[in-house]
Scaffold this active site. Sequence first.
Site, PDB file in Angstrom:
ATOM      1  N   GLY A   1      55.083  40.361  36.347  1.00 26.73           N
ATOM      2  CA  GLY A   1      55.483  40.880  35.038  1.00 26.73           C
ATOM      3  C   GLY A   1      54.789  40.156  33.907  1.00 26.73           C
TER       4      GLY A   1
ATOM      5  CG  LEU B   1      52.900  44.067  33.213  1.00 31.96           C
ATOM      6  CD1 LEU B   1      52.933  45.578  33.436  1.00 31.96           C
ATOM      7  CD2 LEU B   1      52.364  43.356  34.454  1.00 31.96           C
ATOM      8  CG  HIS B   2      48.051  39.615  30.491  1.00 29.24           C
ATOM      9  ND1 HIS B   2      46.908  39.868  31.203  1.00 29.24           N
ATOM     10  CD2 HIS B   2      48.701  38.631  31.164  1.00 29.24           C
ATOM     11  CE1 HIS B   2      46.852  39.060  32.246  1.00 29.24           C
ATOM     12  NE2 HIS B   2      47.937  38.301  32.257  1.00 29.24           N
TER      13      HIS B   2
ATOM     14  CG  HIS C   1      49.061  42.016  34.546  1.00 28.05           C
ATOM     15  ND1 HIS C   1      49.583  41.170  33.600  1.00 28.05           N
ATOM     16  CD2 HIS C   1      49.205  41.384  35.737  1.00 28.05           C
ATOM     17  CE1 HIS C   1      50.043  40.071  34.185  1.00 28.05           C
ATOM     18  NE2 HIS C   1      49.810  40.164  35.477  1.00 28.05           N
TER      19      HIS C   1
ATOM     20  CD  GLN D   1      54.448  33.193  43.237  1.00 24.35           C
ATOM     21  OE1 GLN D   1      54.738  34.145  43.947  1.00 24.35           O
ATOM     22  NE2 GLN D   1      53.321  33.169  42.521  1.00 24.35           N
TER      23      GLN D   1
ATOM     24  N   GLY E   1      43.644  39.778  40.915  1.00 23.40           N
ATOM     25  CA  GLY E   1      42.712  39.289  39.900  1.00 23.40           C
ATOM     26  C   GLY E   1      41.897  38.104  40.402  1.00 23.40           C
TER      27      GLY E   1
ATOM     28  CE  LYS F   1      44.402  32.539  34.638  1.00 21.96           C
ATOM     29  NZ  LYS F   1      45.574  32.397  35.541  1.00 21.96           N
TER      30      LYS F   1
ATOM     31  CD  GLN G   1      47.891  35.036  43.981  1.00 19.49           C
ATOM     32  OE1 GLN G   1      48.852  34.310  43.804  1.00 19.49           O
ATOM     33  NE2 GLN G   1      47.647  36.079  43.198  1.00 19.49           N
TER      34      GLN G   1
ATOM     35  CB  SER H   1      52.130  35.879  32.273  1.00 22.88           C
ATOM     36  OG  SER H   1      51.648  37.032  32.924  1.00 22.88           O
TER      37      SER H   1
HETATM   38  O1  PAF Z   1      49.488  36.476  41.085  1.00 24.40           O
HETATM   39  C1  PAF Z   1      50.696  36.740  40.962  1.00 24.40           C
HETATM   40  O2  PAF Z   1      51.138  37.298  39.946  1.00 24.40           O
HETATM   41  C2  PAF Z   1      51.653  36.363  42.069  1.00 24.40           C
HETATM   42  O3  PAF Z   1      51.248  35.201  42.721  1.00 24.40           O
HETATM   43  C3  PAF Z   1      51.898  37.496  43.085  1.00 24.40           C
HETATM   44  C4  PAF Z   1      50.624  37.859  43.828  1.00 24.40           C
HETATM   45  C5  PAF Z   1      52.430  38.727  42.374  1.00 24.40           C
HETATM   46  C6  PAF Z   1      52.937  37.050  44.123  1.00 24.40           C
HETATM   47  O4  PAF Z   1      54.151  36.725  43.529  1.00 24.40           O
END
Ligand code: PAF
Length: 278
Positions: free
Chosen positions: A22, A24-25, A28, A55, A141, A143, A147, A180
Amino acid sequence: MQSLAKCWAKEGLRVSFVPTMGALHAGHLSLIGRARKLCGAQGIVVVSLFVNPTQFNDLRDFQKYPNPVKDDLRMCADAGVDYVFIPTVAEMYGEKDSTQVTENRLSLPMEGASRPGHFSAVLTIVSKLFNLVRPDIAVFGEKDFQQATLIQQMVRDLNYPIRIVVAPTLREVDGLAMSSRNTHLHGSLRTQARSLWHCIKKARQTVHQSSGGIPTEGLRGLKHRLKLFLEQQKDARVDYIEFFDEVTLLPVRKAQRGDRIALAVFIGKTRLIDNARL
Ligand code: PAF
């Protein structure tokens, strides 16, 4: 969510998914645009909004994470998103959950070293979301390069029938990568945050000007100079600066074109990350 996804599959509809936390910008929105292109006008674009508590390494970081659901829904509607999935924590996690997805190689350096448990939490939630939304395509992304690389690895290792697409980082006019967390940067903190991009550009220029790359000794000196450069900003504290191989994510002995730089820097209390190819 899963029942709906099964119906789409029966109808032969292509599903593109953008998992988010969430707030969002424009970054996203570019992922959403990419998701739409990939599934086509007839396809289904799903965005999830879920601030995944597991996380976060710091409870305060989780508690202050922005969660403007109304704004997010409006942005999704304007961007032509078909479905927004907003589960609650209780819906996503049972009290007796005892299974996690852990990756044991790419997750070790950089963010993995600085944030113990973070990537297992990310892979677990992404895996759960994939099982619920059952997308054909998922867009992440660049960025969060580490991940995205880990998710690609997970999809290969666990045979998810999903194409992972990594979309370029969107930057503000002054180069700050959109995030965000940037909403926490007020006044001079916002100005100081520009230094991450300046640091990346400096590193890139140094590597490009070197003939045949920068060997170990030089690299140690360069990292030190970049750290000093960043910490000239009064509220900046470097967590790490790493030159690494794009495939293995391991630190390189010699930095050359095509390798990557990643950095994590606290600007005040806000931890920012960024990365780019050299
Ligand atoms: O990159 C993110 O916004 C988060 O790590 C994700 C992939 C939505 C998992 O919670």
